[in-house]
Design a protein around this motif. Structure first.
Motif, PDB file in Angstrom:
ATOM      1  N   TRP A  67      32.069  59.099   8.918  1.00  0.00           N
ATOM      2  CA  TRP A  67      32.087  60.550   9.062  1.00  0.00           C
ATOM      3  C   TRP A  67      33.468  61.079   9.433  1.00  0.00           C
ATOM      4  O   TRP A  67      33.617  62.246   9.784  1.00  0.00           O
ATOM      5  CB  TRP A  67      31.069  60.965  10.130  1.00  0.00           C
ATOM      6  CG  TRP A  67      29.697  60.437   9.840  1.00  0.00           C
ATOM      7  CD1 TRP A  67      29.052  59.425  10.484  1.00  0.00           C
ATOM      8  CD2 TRP A  67      28.800  60.873   8.813  1.00  0.00           C
ATOM      9  NE1 TRP A  67      27.817  59.200   9.928  1.00  0.00           N
ATOM     10  CE2 TRP A  67      27.635  60.068   8.902  1.00  0.00           C
ATOM     11  CE3 TRP A  67      28.882  61.862   7.826  1.00  0.00           C
ATOM     12  CZ2 TRP A  67      26.561  60.239   8.039  1.00  0.00           C
ATOM     13  CZ3 TRP A  67      27.797  62.023   6.963  1.00  0.00           C
ATOM     14  CH2 TRP A  67      26.667  61.225   7.077  1.00  0.00           C
ATOM     15  N   LYS A  68      34.476  60.227   9.335  1.00  0.00           N
ATOM     16  CA  LYS A  68      35.831  60.640   9.678  1.00  0.00           C
ATOM     17  C   LYS A  68      36.442  61.472   8.549  1.00  0.00           C
ATOM     18  O   LYS A  68      36.210  61.215   7.382  1.00  0.00           O
ATOM     19  CB  LYS A  68      36.695  59.399   9.945  1.00  0.00           C
ATOM     20  CG  LYS A  68      38.104  59.722  10.415  1.00  0.00           C
ATOM     21  CD  LYS A  68      38.876  58.422  10.661  1.00  0.00           C
ATOM     22  CE  LYS A  68      40.299  58.711  11.110  1.00  0.00           C
ATOM     23  NZ  LYS A  68      41.069  57.470  11.331  1.00  0.00           N
ATOM     24  N   ILE A  77      35.077  71.114   6.363  1.00  0.00           N
ATOM     25  CA  ILE A  77      33.971  72.041   6.638  1.00  0.00           C
ATOM     26  C   ILE A  77      33.085  72.189   5.403  1.00  0.00           C
ATOM     27  O   ILE A  77      31.858  72.207   5.499  1.00  0.00           O
ATOM     28  CB  ILE A  77      34.522  73.415   7.068  1.00  0.00           C
ATOM     29  CG1 ILE A  77      35.237  73.298   8.416  1.00  0.00           C
ATOM     30  CG2 ILE A  77      33.387  74.443   7.155  1.00  0.00           C
ATOM     31  CD1 ILE A  77      35.879  74.578   8.886  1.00  0.00           C
ATOM     32  N   PHE A  78      33.718  72.297   4.220  1.00  0.00           N
ATOM     33  CA  PHE A  78      32.944  72.408   2.984  1.00  0.00           C
ATOM     34  C   PHE A  78      32.001  71.228   2.809  1.00  0.00           C
ATOM     35  O   PHE A  78      30.827  71.391   2.462  1.00  0.00           O
ATOM     36  CB  PHE A  78      33.882  72.487   1.774  1.00  0.00           C
ATOM     37  CG  PHE A  78      33.172  72.337   0.449  1.00  0.00           C
ATOM     38  CD1 PHE A  78      32.498  73.401  -0.121  1.00  0.00           C
ATOM     39  CD2 PHE A  78      33.167  71.106  -0.213  1.00  0.00           C
ATOM     40  CE1 PHE A  78      31.822  73.254  -1.328  1.00  0.00           C
ATOM     41  CE2 PHE A  78      32.499  70.952  -1.424  1.00  0.00           C
ATOM     42  CZ  PHE A  78      31.832  72.035  -1.975  1.00  0.00           C
ATOM     43  N   GLU A  79      32.494  70.023   3.031  1.00  0.00           N
ATOM     44  CA  GLU A  79      31.680  68.819   2.844  1.00  0.00           C
ATOM     45  C   GLU A  79      30.506  68.784   3.815  1.00  0.00           C
ATOM     46  O   GLU A  79      29.389  68.425   3.441  1.00  0.00           O
ATOM     47  CB  GLU A  79      32.558  67.581   3.014  1.00  0.00           C
ATOM     48  CG  GLU A  79      33.574  67.419   1.904  1.00  0.00           C
ATOM     49  CD  GLU A  79      34.714  66.489   2.271  1.00  0.00           C
ATOM     50  OE1 GLU A  79      35.498  66.136   1.369  1.00  0.00           O
ATOM     51  OE2 GLU A  79      34.827  66.098   3.457  1.00  0.00           O
ATOM     52  N   LYS A  80      30.744  69.179   5.056  1.00  0.00           N
ATOM     53  CA  LYS A  80      29.669  69.189   6.053  1.00  0.00           C
ATOM     54  C   LYS A  80      28.610  70.241   5.721  1.00  0.00           C
ATOM     55  O   LYS A  80      27.410  69.973   5.803  1.00  0.00           O
ATOM     56  CB  LYS A  80      30.250  69.451   7.440  1.00  0.00           C
ATOM     57  CG  LYS A  80      31.135  68.325   7.971  1.00  0.00           C
ATOM     58  CD  LYS A  80      31.766  68.690   9.304  1.00  0.00           C
ATOM     59  CE  LYS A  80      32.668  67.577   9.823  1.00  0.00           C
ATOM     60  NZ  LYS A  80      33.346  67.941  11.086  1.00  0.00           N
ATOM     61  N   VAL A  81      29.071  71.435   5.330  1.00  0.00           N
ATOM     62  CA  VAL A  81      28.137  72.510   4.987  1.00  0.00           C
ATOM     63  C   VAL A  81      27.349  72.154   3.735  1.00  0.00           C
ATOM     64  O   VAL A  81      26.128  72.349   3.667  1.00  0.00           O
ATOM     65  CB  VAL A  81      28.900  73.833   4.779  1.00  0.00           C
ATOM     66  CG1 VAL A  81      27.971  74.904   4.199  1.00  0.00           C
ATOM     67  CG2 VAL A  81      29.504  74.310   6.090  1.00  0.00           C
ATOM     68  N   THR A 127      20.505  69.081   2.323  1.00  0.00           N
ATOM     69  CA  THR A 127      19.556  68.281   3.096  1.00  0.00           C
ATOM     70  C   THR A 127      18.410  69.157   3.565  1.00  0.00           C
ATOM     71  O   THR A 127      17.229  68.774   3.455  1.00  0.00           O
ATOM     72  CB  THR A 127      20.251  67.638   4.314  1.00  0.00           C
ATOM     73  OG1 THR A 127      21.265  66.743   3.858  1.00  0.00           O
ATOM     74  CG2 THR A 127      19.239  66.857   5.158  1.00  0.00           C
ATOM     75  N   MET A 128      18.717  70.345   4.066  1.00  0.00           N
ATOM     76  CA  MET A 128      17.673  71.262   4.529  1.00  0.00           C
ATOM     77  C   MET A 128      16.781  71.722   3.385  1.00  0.00           C
ATOM     78  O   MET A 128      15.562  71.851   3.544  1.00  0.00           O
ATOM     79  CB  MET A 128      18.309  72.463   5.239  1.00  0.00           C
ATOM     80  CG  MET A 128      18.912  72.130   6.595  1.00  0.00           C
ATOM     81  SD  MET A 128      19.454  73.593   7.517  1.00  0.00           S
ATOM     82  CE  MET A 128      20.899  74.080   6.551  1.00  0.00           C
ATOM     83  N   MET A 130      22.742  62.126  -2.545  1.00  0.00           N
ATOM     84  CA  MET A 130      23.733  63.110  -2.109  1.00  0.00           C
ATOM     85  C   MET A 130      24.785  62.481  -1.211  1.00  0.00           C
ATOM     86  O   MET A 130      25.975  62.780  -1.318  1.00  0.00           O
ATOM     87  CB  MET A 130      23.027  64.268  -1.394  1.00  0.00           C
ATOM     88  CG  MET A 130      22.258  65.171  -2.343  1.00  0.00           C
ATOM     89  SD  MET A 130      21.676  66.699  -1.561  1.00  0.00           S
ATOM     90  CE  MET A 130      20.552  66.045  -0.339  1.00  0.00           C
ATOM     91  N   LEU A 131      24.355  61.604  -0.313  1.00  0.00           N
ATOM     92  CA  LEU A 131      25.329  60.910   0.533  1.00  0.00           C
ATOM     93  C   LEU A 131      26.265  60.051  -0.300  1.00  0.00           C
ATOM     94  O   LEU A 131      27.469  59.984  -0.048  1.00  0.00           O
ATOM     95  CB  LEU A 131      24.599  60.038   1.567  1.00  0.00           C
ATOM     96  CG  LEU A 131      24.062  60.775   2.792  1.00  0.00           C
ATOM     97  CD1 LEU A 131      23.105  59.867   3.574  1.00  0.00           C
ATOM     98  CD2 LEU A 131      25.208  61.230   3.690  1.00  0.00           C
ATOM     99  N   CYS A 132      25.697  59.420  -1.324  1.00  0.00           N
ATOM    100  CA  CYS A 132      26.502  58.560  -2.196  1.00  0.00           C
ATOM    101  C   CYS A 132      27.595  59.355  -2.897  1.00  0.00           C
ATOM    102  O   CYS A 132      28.773  59.002  -2.839  1.00  0.00           O
ATOM    103  CB  CYS A 132      25.598  57.883  -3.229  1.00  0.00           C
ATOM    104  SG  CYS A 132      26.494  56.928  -4.485  1.00  0.00           S
ATOM    105  N   VAL A 133      27.217  60.469  -3.550  1.00  0.00           N
ATOM    106  CA  VAL A 133      28.190  61.176  -4.378  1.00  0.00           C
ATOM    107  C   VAL A 133      29.259  61.891  -3.554  1.00  0.00           C
ATOM    108  O   VAL A 133      30.412  61.999  -3.987  1.00  0.00           O
ATOM    109  CB  VAL A 133      27.495  62.173  -5.336  1.00  0.00           C
ATOM    110  CG1 VAL A 133      26.610  61.435  -6.329  1.00  0.00           C
ATOM    111  CG2 VAL A 133      26.707  63.237  -4.577  1.00  0.00           C
TER     112      VAL A 133
END
Length: 231
Positions: A5-6, A10-14, A20-21, A44-47
């Motif tokens: 997660w390093k 902000i775009f990637e987190k949002v 996910t939601m 989604m985590l993979c890509v």
């Protein structure tokens, strides 16, 4: 995995949080399948990790490709089934090995691997081979009774090419992924509409993949320019 997660923007987190939601909401609202939810979230985590040039993407890819092959088989999408079971799944292990083998010690912006660009000759070869294989594989899918065979054939062939370019670390992989994702949205929308089913998370997953592909192309080109400038 400790640096997974390093260096997230902000775009990637949002982006990841929103989709996910949406997936979790669809799971309860549409009584989606657990397999569909896990497939979509791991995909989604993979890509997004691929877009960041992180080797850890392959761990989630192993989960996603295995489950996606099973779901595709249930909808008669045999091209997607064979693509994931016979190519994507083993390709995760190949990519994991090759990316680790070519891992760079110091990164420009958190990426693990050096990025390359296709030559003009490479583009010509990719175009000729992909067109020929789409035609051949389309007829194969017709013979075995597949659904939506030409779209299925195009997504399969272009996905193989994109995966190879990804393993070899070419930025142009993302252009092929963009086409694949658009066709896959059409493929699953038609499959769910004509056959029923509650795996709406598959549509959400491909929409998320499309957004990520556009971002991935932007990010890999930026990384390529920075890596070239650092040499």
């Amino acid at each position: 995995m400790k640096n997974l997660w390093k260096d997230w923007t902000i775009f990637e987190k949002v982006w990841l949080a929103v989709f996910t939601m949406v997936n979790v909401y669809l799971f309860f609202a549409w009584e989606d399948s657990v397999l569909g939810l896990v497939t979509s979230l791991s995909g989604m985590l993979c890509v997004v990790l691929v877009a960041k040039g992180k080797i850890a993407n392959y761990y989630f890819g192993i989960v996603q490709t295995g489950l996606y092959a099973y779901l595709s088989y249930g909808y008669g999408l045999y091209g997607e089934t064979m693509l994931n079971a016979l190519f994507y799944f083993p390709a995760q292990f190949v990519g994991l090995y090759l990316w680790n083998k070519n891992k760079i010690a110091q990164t420009v912006k958190g990426e693990d691997i050096p990025v390359k660009k296709l030559t003009r000759k490479g583009w010509m070869m990719a175009g000729v081979v992909s067109l020929g294989m789409i035609i051949i594989y389309g007829f194969v899918l017709q013979i075995i009774g597949g659904k939506v065979v030409w779209v299925d054939s195009a997504t399969t062939v272009l996905s193989v090419l994109a995966q190879i370019l990804m393993i070899k670390r070419y930025a142009e992989q993302w252009l092929f992924w963009i086409v694949v994702n658009i066709l896959s949205i059409i493929l699953w929308a038609q499959a769910l509409w004509t056959q029923g089913g509650n795996d709406m998370s598959m549509l959400v997953m491909w929409m998320a993949f499309l957004i990520n592909s556009i971002y991935g192309y932007y990010n890999w080109n930026k990384v390529y320019q920075k890596q070239e400038g650092a040499e």
